[in-house]
Each structure stands twice: as structure tokens, then as C-alpha cells.
Design a protein around this motif. Sequence first.
Motif, mmCIF file in Angstrom:
data_model
loop_
_atom_site.group_PDB
_atom_site.id
_atom_site.type_symbol
_atom_site.label_atom_id
_atom_site.label_comp_id
_atom_site.label_asym_id
_atom_site.label_seq_id
_atom_site.Cartn_x
_atom_site.Cartn_y
_atom_site.Cartn_z
ATOM 1 N N VAL A 72 -14.298 20.412 25.305
ATOM 2 C CA VAL A 72 -14.533 19.422 26.357
ATOM 3 C C VAL A 72 -14.189 18.038 25.845
ATOM 4 C CG1 VAL A 72 -16.976 19.127 25.753
ATOM 5 C CG2 VAL A 72 -16.232 18.622 28.075
ATOM 6 N N MET A 73 -13.683 17.202 26.749
ATOM 7 C CA MET A 73 -13.458 15.795 26.455
ATOM 8 C C MET A 73 -14.468 15.005 27.289
ATOM 9 S SD MET A 73 -10.248 13.230 27.279
ATOM 10 C CE MET A 73 -9.123 13.727 25.968
ATOM 11 N N ALA A 74 -15.343 14.273 26.617
ATOM 12 C CA ALA A 74 -16.318 13.421 27.290
ATOM 13 C C ALA A 74 -15.779 11.997 27.285
ATOM 14 C CB ALA A 74 -17.668 13.491 26.582
ATOM 15 N N VAL A 75 -15.659 11.413 28.471
ATOM 16 C CA VAL A 75 -15.028 10.104 28.626
ATOM 17 C C VAL A 75 -16.004 9.148 29.295
ATOM 18 C CG1 VAL A 75 -13.036 8.875 29.586
ATOM 19 C CG2 VAL A 75 -12.804 11.261 28.918
ATOM 20 N N GLU A 76 -16.035 7.923 28.786
ATOM 21 C CA GLU A 76 -16.893 6.923 29.407
ATOM 22 C C GLU A 76 -16.261 6.438 30.708
ATOM 23 O OE1 GLU A 76 -19.619 3.696 27.491
ATOM 24 O OE2 GLU A 76 -17.581 2.906 27.607
ATOM 25 N N GLU A 77 -17.090 6.361 31.749
ATOM 26 C CA GLU A 77 -16.639 5.780 33.011
ATOM 27 C C GLU A 77 -16.539 4.271 32.831
ATOM 28 O OE1 GLU A 77 -19.264 6.982 36.130
ATOM 29 O OE2 GLU A 77 -18.631 9.070 36.012
ATOM 30 N N LEU A 78 -15.653 3.666 33.587
ATOM 31 C CA LEU A 78 -15.439 2.228 33.457
ATOM 32 C C LEU A 78 -16.372 1.451 34.361
ATOM 33 C CD1 LEU A 78 -11.558 2.007 33.397
ATOM 34 C CD2 LEU A 78 -13.134 2.158 31.492
ATOM 35 N N PHE A 79 -16.834 0.326 33.845
ATOM 36 C CA PHE A 79 -17.643 -0.590 34.631
ATOM 37 C C PHE A 79 -17.299 -2.003 34.203
ATOM 38 C CE2 PHE A 79 -21.398 -3.275 35.168
ATOM 39 C CZ PHE A 79 -21.587 -3.140 36.530
ATOM 40 N N PHE A 80 -16.731 -2.770 35.118
ATOM 41 C CA PHE A 80 -16.355 -4.144 34.821
ATOM 42 C C PHE A 80 -16.886 -5.064 35.910
ATOM 43 C CE2 PHE A 80 -13.283 -1.983 32.220
ATOM 44 C CZ PHE A 80 -13.138 -2.819 31.129
ATOM 45 N N ASN A 81 -17.512 -6.157 35.507
ATOM 46 C CA ASN A 81 -18.012 -7.146 36.459
ATOM 47 C C ASN A 81 -16.989 -8.234 36.727
ATOM 48 O OD1 ASN A 81 -20.438 -5.894 36.573
ATOM 49 N ND2 ASN A 81 -21.574 -7.423 35.423
ATOM 50 N N ARG A 82 -16.273 -8.642 35.696
ATOM 51 C CA ARG A 82 -15.526 -9.899 35.770
ATOM 52 C C ARG A 82 -14.012 -9.736 35.749
ATOM 53 N NH1 ARG A 82 -19.651 -11.422 31.638
ATOM 54 N NH2 ARG A 82 -21.375 -12.185 32.860
ATOM 55 N N ASN A 83 -13.467 -9.276 34.654
ATOM 56 C CA ASN A 83 -12.028 -9.341 34.437
ATOM 57 C C ASN A 83 -11.314 -8.127 35.019
ATOM 58 O OD1 ASN A 83 -9.426 -9.570 33.460
ATOM 59 N ND2 ASN A 83 -10.081 -10.407 31.489
ATOM 60 N N THR A 84 -10.744 -8.284 36.212
ATOM 61 C CA THR A 84 -10.082 -7.151 36.863
ATOM 62 C C THR A 84 -8.785 -6.768 36.153
ATOM 63 O OG1 THR A 84 -9.030 -8.655 38.446
ATOM 64 C CG2 THR A 84 -11.074 -7.567 39.137
ATOM 65 N N THR A 85 -8.115 -7.725 35.518
ATOM 66 C CA THR A 85 -6.894 -7.398 34.777
ATOM 67 C C THR A 85 -7.222 -6.443 33.636
ATOM 68 O OG1 THR A 85 -5.944 -9.542 35.316
ATOM 69 C CG2 THR A 85 -4.950 -8.346 33.480
ATOM 70 N N THR A 86 -8.277 -6.736 32.902
ATOM 71 C CA THR A 86 -8.716 -5.845 31.825
ATOM 72 C C THR A 86 -9.103 -4.488 32.395
ATOM 73 O OG1 THR A 86 -9.492 -7.702 30.515
ATOM 74 C CG2 THR A 86 -10.376 -5.553 29.951
ATOM 75 N N ALA A 87 -9.803 -4.484 33.514
ATOM 76 C CA ALA A 87 -10.227 -3.226 34.136
ATOM 77 C C ALA A 87 -9.022 -2.358 34.477
ATOM 78 C CB ALA A 87 -11.054 -3.505 35.388
ATOM 79 N N PHE A 88 -7.965 -2.961 35.009
ATOM 80 C CA PHE A 88 -6.790 -2.182 35.373
ATOM 81 C C PHE A 88 -6.098 -1.585 34.154
ATOM 82 C CE2 PHE A 88 -6.629 -4.781 39.420
ATOM 83 C CZ PHE A 88 -7.065 -3.735 40.217
ATOM 84 N N THR A 89 -5.905 -2.375 33.095
ATOM 85 C CA THR A 89 -5.207 -1.829 31.921
ATOM 86 C C THR A 89 -6.062 -0.789 31.202
ATOM 87 O OG1 THR A 89 -5.890 -3.697 30.549
ATOM 88 C CG2 THR A 89 -3.717 -3.837 31.572
ATOM 89 N N GLU A 117 -17.632 13.137 32.406
ATOM 90 C CA GLU A 117 -17.644 11.687 32.470
ATOM 91 C C GLU A 117 -19.083 11.179 32.462
ATOM 92 O OE1 GLU A 117 -15.006 12.088 36.028
ATOM 93 O OE2 GLU A 117 -14.033 10.356 35.081
ATOM 94 N N TYR A 118 -19.297 10.072 31.731
ATOM 95 C CA TYR A 118 -20.622 9.496 31.584
ATOM 96 C C TYR A 118 -20.559 7.986 31.752
ATOM 97 C CZ TYR A 118 -21.816 14.042 29.763
ATOM 98 O OH TYR A 118 -22.006 15.396 29.646
ATOM 99 N N THR A 119 -21.559 7.426 32.414
ATOM 100 C CA THR A 119 -21.653 5.971 32.519
ATOM 101 C C THR A 119 -22.173 5.428 31.192
ATOM 102 O OG1 THR A 119 -23.954 5.974 33.277
ATOM 103 C CG2 THR A 119 -22.226 6.148 34.983
ATOM 104 N N PRO A 120 -21.919 4.149 30.924
ATOM 105 C CA PRO A 120 -22.468 3.563 29.692
ATOM 106 C C PRO A 120 -23.995 3.723 29.600
ATOM 107 C CG PRO A 120 -20.810 2.118 30.613
ATOM 108 C CD PRO A 120 -21.034 3.209 31.623
ATOM 109 N N MET A 121 -24.694 3.585 30.721
ATOM 110 C CA MET A 121 -26.148 3.718 30.710
ATOM 111 C C MET A 121 -26.577 5.149 30.369
ATOM 112 S SD MET A 121 -28.997 2.591 33.505
ATOM 113 C CE MET A 121 -28.842 0.849 33.155
ATOM 114 N N GLN A 122 -25.848 6.139 30.875
ATOM 115 C CA GLN A 122 -26.158 7.537 30.544
ATOM 116 C C GLN A 122 -25.972 7.794 29.050
ATOM 117 O OE1 GLN A 122 -23.372 9.248 33.380
ATOM 118 N NE2 GLN A 122 -25.059 10.267 34.456
#
Length: 179
Positions: free
Chosen positions: A63-80, A101-106
Amino acid sequence: MRVLGIDPGIARLGYGVVDVEGSSLRCVTYGCIETDAHTPLAVRLQTIFHRLTDILLTHHPSVMAVEELFFNRNTTTAFTVGQARGVALLSAAEQSVVIAEYTPMQVKQAVTGYGRADKRQIQQMVKVLLGLAELPKPDDAADALAIAIAHGHSAPIDRLVVRESNRPTGWTWERGTRR
């Protein structure tokens, strides 16, 4: 179960491979795939894809466990970062590796017992849980190990959800029942 944890990033994608046997955890390897900021985006994504595919072929995670993305501010960073994350998901799909997939809080909750833990607390718990001699560095690799540990702690086989898109056989398992 062998888990490949991924902390997505375009400049630095962290990875960590952890073996899970019951409640026992063992670190196999960890590190980062780094790309140069002066390289075209497509080449950076290609580098991530090829290096991650090599890791998958070398370590054969289930299995590959991947962190889900969560960005408040920089949408350019979020896209890349999202593009790098997409490449990671593609490399897993190409090798028929199940994706979780896991959220940072999880991840924080699973590793430290506290959903708002800071980086240092997470690194310390990763060190303790894996019996490492020192804190894993860099932070991206430590985060990837934490993601792998989170999957190992929170995904006993009867709770693991395998999405149809992840398995070519067409089987979907949820809470131990065939759908």
C-alpha cells in the motif's frame, strides 16, 4: 504489510517504507526525491515519477499511504504540490499498489495521539515508534514515515477500503465484506 508513506512535494517529495506486523513497526528505508527549481516543471514531475517507480519496484509495498493536501494561502504552491501528488498516485496505480489517503490531522492523531502536534513531536514519536537512533531528517522524510505509521496504526485489514480503481480485479473491500 509493507507501507510506502508519501509526503508530496515538487522540490522535495518525502518517502518512507515501513513494515507492519501486528503492532510491530520496522523502518526499511526513507529519504527524499529532490528536484531542482530551475528545471522545467514537466521534467521535475518526470523525475519524481521515475524515482518513485524505482522505489516501488525495489521495495514492493502492498500500500502507498499519501497525505491529502490542505492549503490556506498559496494556491500556486497547492497546484504544483498537487501535480507532484498526482504523479505519486499515478506511479502507484501503474504498479497496482493500493492507495490510502490521510489528512495531516489524521496522521498527527495516529502517531502522537494529538491532532495538533507540531513537527518536533511528530519526529520524536516517529523515532520512538520505529526504534531509530536519531530523529529522521529531513522533515519531509520524517513526515512520510509518519504517514506510513498512521496507515499501519489505523488500517487493520478489516477496515481497509480498497477502491475499485486501485485493483484491476474489480473487487472492493470495505469493513471485511465484498461489494
